[in-house]
Design a protein around this motif. Structure first.
Motif, PDB file in Angstrom:
ATOM      1  N   HIS A 141       0.844  -1.189   0.000  1.00  0.00           N
ATOM      2  CA  HIS A 141       0.000   0.000   0.000  1.00  0.00           C
ATOM      3  C   HIS A 141       0.878   1.236   0.000  1.00  0.00           C
ATOM      4  CE1 HIS A 141      -3.415   2.591   0.782  1.00  0.00           C
ATOM      5  NE2 HIS A 141      -2.791   3.099   1.840  1.00  0.00           N
ATOM      6  N   GLU A 142       0.616   2.126  -0.954  1.00  0.00           N
ATOM      7  CA  GLU A 142       1.349   3.400  -1.074  1.00  0.00           C
ATOM      8  C   GLU A 142       2.855   3.182  -1.076  1.00  0.00           C
ATOM      9  OE1 GLU A 142      -0.069   5.973   2.009  1.00  0.00           O
ATOM     10  OE2 GLU A 142      -1.936   6.413   0.953  1.00  0.00           O
ATOM     11  N   LYS A 187       1.582   3.781   9.444  1.00  0.00           N
ATOM     12  CA  LYS A 187       2.305   4.973   9.005  1.00  0.00           C
ATOM     13  C   LYS A 187       3.754   4.979   9.469  1.00  0.00           C
ATOM     14  CE  LYS A 187      -1.144   6.822   6.866  1.00  0.00           C
ATOM     15  NZ  LYS A 187      -1.123   6.919   5.376  1.00  0.00           N
TER      16      LYS A 187
END
Length: 351
Positions: free
Chosen positions: A193-194, A350
């Protein structure tokens, strides 16, 4: 020659006459699943991760290997009722990632219900990977019959690179038992993801090893996640390690097993309380070791006695990333659903 001796002789003849007559060998194959109805989910800042040994949808039926009863085979109605309870509890928690152990997908003992597909179709998960640990066309012992049982990882998002890593067999078992017995593994997948990759791994280590097999399995597990860390990869690793944490000083109080015939006597956990130390030293646990030391009982995850209480911790979640502080919880309120309590924790995506 007694009846057992005749059966043993027949099995030896069959095994030597063919390479794998009962199809018990397991390679690196992984089965991929999808739910019937796909659901859309935004990828969150925190992932809720859950690990649970679901006891092949057996609930707290008194099975012969726990030595509290004689049951071997379940009726389909029993399996579906128990799996409905498992799915209900999973929906209540609503994890983003679920690691399960002892999931049957094609086994006589669980009426051939595919429990991975069942959970996909009765929860919010979209995808799953499954790796067999116990597989045979027919197990000619105790009425077990056809078997396919193992570990699975369920996810709300599509993943890549599903992989099965073989763990050592119990070397002290005789040839016949080892041929039909469980082949332990590590199951791993990758979420991306990302531009970031997160490895998700689960395992179910040996429960009845009377030699150093389980220690070797744990060493291989540790070596594998060490290599991920050295390569700069993030991971979450969870499952049923069948090992105690450090500070488990109450081992003498365990009713380890009601069995006395040697086949299903639990390991001598008192000799293994330092085997998990390297995991705690190098990685972040869902349940802090200090919390476990201060109050063991609230973190116990297993018992063989459905009328008793949880009496040991065998299940774990670790990461080299960041779990949200104080988010790790052991859900002990569902004793009638499985002989293991699930663990949940939130992971910061994150960091």
């Amino acid at each position: 020659m007694n009846k057992f001796g005749k059966i043993y002789l027949v099995l030896l003849i069959l095994l030597f006459a063919a390479c794998d007559p009962f199809a018990t060998k397991i390679g690196d194959e992984v089965s991929l699943y999808e739910s019937i109805e796909q659901k859309e989910f935004a990828f969150p800042d925190t992932l809720k991760v859950m690990t649970w040994n679901i006891k092949f949808g057996g609930g707290r039926i008194d099975f012969f290997f726990d030595c509290h009863g004689e049951r071997v085979i379940m009726e389909e109605s029993e399996v579906l009722e128990n799996m409905s309870a498992v799915a209900e509890k999973i929906r209540e928690v609503n994890p983003d990632i679920l690691m399960i152990q002892e999931a049957d997908v094609n086994a006589k003992r669980s009426a051939f219900v595919d429990q991975v597909q069942y959970l996909l179709d009765n929860t919010d998960f979209n995808f799953a990977a499954y790796a067999s640990q116990w597989k045979a066309k027919h197990i000619p012992s105790d009425g077990i019959g056809k078997m396919d049982s193992g570990n699975a990882i369920l996810s709300k998002w599509k993943f890549t690179d599903a992989k099965r890593i073989t763990l050592p067999l119990i070397k002290s078992q005789n040839f016949i038992v080892r041929y039909f017995y469980l082949k332990r593994n590590i199951l791993g997948i990758k979420l991306e993801h990302e531009g970031k990759t997160l490895h998700l791994l689960t395992t179910h280590a040996s429960a009845y090893a009377k030699d150093d097999t389980k220690k070797k399995q744990l060493d291989i597990i540790k070596s594998h996640i060490d290599s991920l860390k050295q390569n700069g990869e993030r991971f979450i690793f969870g499952g049923d390690f069948n090992s105690l944490p450090p500070y488990s000083k109450q081992t003498s109080q365990f009713d380890d097993s009601a069995c006395t015939d040697g086949d299903f006597e639990a390991d001598n956990y008192a000799e293994e309380t330092d085997w998990m130390i390297p995991f705690y030293e190098d990685y972040n646990p869902a349940i802090l070791l200090e919390d476990y030391k201060n109050d063991n009982s609230k973190h116990f995850t297993h018992t063989t006695d459905k009328n008793g209480y949880w009496n040991r911790k065998l299940d774990f979640l670790f990461t080299n990333g960041a779990f949200i502080p104080n988010s790790g919880t052991t859900l002990q309120q569902w004793m009638q659903v499985s002989d293991h309590a699930p663990i949940i924790v939130e992971f910061n995506t994150k960091q």
